[in-house]
Design an enzyme around this catalytic site. Sequence first.
Site, short mmCIF file in Angstrom:
data_model
loop_
_atom_site.label_atom_id
_atom_site.label_comp_id
_atom_site.label_asym_id
_atom_site.label_seq_id
_atom_site.Cartn_x
_atom_site.Cartn_y
_atom_site.Cartn_z
N MET A 1 63.83 -0.88 41.85
CA MET A 1 63.83 -1.10 43.30
C MET A 1 63.27 -2.50 43.57
SD MET A 1 62.71 2.52 45.01
CE MET A 1 61.30 2.84 43.95
N ASN B 1 70.62 10.51 39.85
CA ASN B 1 69.75 9.81 40.81
C ASN B 1 70.20 10.09 42.25
OD1 ASN B 1 69.81 6.59 42.17
ND2 ASN B 1 67.87 7.62 41.80
N LYS C 1 74.07 0.95 35.90
CA LYS C 1 73.72 1.82 37.03
C LYS C 1 74.85 1.71 38.05
CE LYS C 1 69.94 2.83 40.22
NZ LYS C 1 70.31 2.16 41.47
N CYS D 1 73.38 -0.93 43.57
CA CYS D 1 72.56 -1.18 44.77
C CYS D 1 73.45 -1.73 45.87
CB CYS D 1 71.38 -2.07 44.42
SG CYS D 1 71.39 -3.70 45.08
C1 LIG Z 1 63.78 -0.78 48.42
C2 LIG Z 1 64.88 -0.46 47.44
C3 LIG Z 1 65.27 -1.42 46.52
C4 LIG Z 1 66.29 -1.13 45.59
N1 LIG Z 1 66.62 -2.08 44.66
C5 LIG Z 1 67.51 -1.77 43.70
C6 LIG Z 1 67.77 -2.67 42.63
O1 LIG Z 1 67.20 -3.76 42.53
N2 LIG Z 1 68.68 -2.30 41.69
C7 LIG Z 1 69.34 -1.10 41.75
O2 LIG Z 1 70.15 -0.81 40.87
N3 LIG Z 1 69.11 -0.22 42.75
C8 LIG Z 1 68.19 -0.52 43.70
N4 LIG Z 1 67.91 0.40 44.66
C9 LIG Z 1 68.51 1.76 44.60
C10 LIG Z 1 67.58 2.71 43.82
O3 LIG Z 1 67.45 2.32 42.47
C11 LIG Z 1 68.11 4.16 43.87
O4 LIG Z 1 69.39 4.22 43.28
C12 LIG Z 1 68.22 4.70 45.29
O5 LIG Z 1 67.04 4.42 46.03
C13 LIG Z 1 68.48 6.22 45.30
O6 LIG Z 1 67.46 6.91 44.62
P1 LIG Z 1 66.23 7.65 45.40
O7 LIG Z 1 66.86 8.58 46.42
O8 LIG Z 1 65.47 8.35 44.34
O9 LIG Z 1 65.45 6.57 46.10
C14 LIG Z 1 66.93 0.13 45.61
C15 LIG Z 1 66.53 1.10 46.57
C16 LIG Z 1 65.51 0.81 47.45
C17 LIG Z 1 65.08 1.88 48.46
#
Ligand SMILES: Cc1cc2nc3c(=O)[nH]c(=O)nc-3n(C[C@H](O)[C@H](O)[C@H](O)COP(=O)(O)O)c2cc1C
Length: 256
Positions: free
Chosen positions: A19, A202, A141, A102
């Site tokens: 994240m 995820n 991912k 992302c």
């Molecule tokens: C603040 C934030 C930053 C994120 N940054 C990335 C990132 O740099 N790379 C990535 O693959 N996913 C990123 N994501 C997505 C998360 O890795 C994850 O896939 C998504 O939040 C869903 O999972 P969760 O419901 O457990 O949060 C980000 C999500 C959030 C909320």
Amino acid sequence: MAFAIGPYCVDKPVILAPMAGVTDLPFRRLCHDLGAGLVVSEMVTSDVRLWNSTKSRHRLIHDAEVSPRSVQIAGGDPQMMAEAAQQNVELGAQIIDINMGCPAKKVCNKAAGSALLKDEALVREILESVVNSVSVPVTLKIRTGWSLDQKNGLAIAKMAEDIGIQALAIHGRTRECKFQGQVEYDTIAEIKHHLSIPIFANGDIKDAQSAKFVKDYTKADGIMIGRAAQGRPWIFREINHYLETNELLTPPLYLR
Ligand SMILES: Cc1cc2nc3c(=O)[nH]c(=O)nc-3n(C[C@H](O)[C@H](O)[C@H](O)COP(=O)(O)O)c2cc1C
């Protein structure tokens, strides 16, 4: 419940999601100490010319990383992604993770992250280019696809495995869904059914019970936790304990 990513053994099935802006080095160490089986760095841009900024420097590999040191790269140009992967390996990365999950629309004015899922030919070029450029394991991912009409997650997952990707994390939403609506785990279960590499499920996993539900439902090798770990890094310990014993741990003292 252990599984391997290349030469590395992941002995706990719950891992920390990358994240940007959240999972910095101290947070990764904390989550690891509290039971995360694997932690991935915040994404770094594939444009190595930008690595001199304070933000990028902090996101590159550090001496104090926990092993295996997994670094996520983001970008849309196959050659630049390969170069970024090579340079990260030279800096000490032991696993390269490619971000196609992302919702950031662009990195350096080029489609990147989950925006790439629309263009399967480009996805192939990027994966081949990165896998062929480094000797360390490359992981990926993704989301379940580009949109509800074009849910191509399975096609991309199969392609990734054929190319040599060694583990795959899937967020149960499409790119178009962003973070809205209900997450779905059927596509993740389908992908797990068709692939042999380790799969991480995820999306919206909030506690020990939902982690067990998703793991059982998808038969994924591991569970990836993002937002639920923010402010609650002990969630990894809670989930590990519940998966092993079917019993809930009592919350930390100061939360009771
Ligand atoms: C603040 C934030 C930053 C994120 N940054 C990335 C990132 O740099 N790379 C990535 O693959 N996913 C990123 N994501 C997505 C998360 O890795 C994850 O896939 C998504 O939040 C869903 O999972 P969760 O419901 O457990 O949060 C980000 C999500 C959030 C909320």
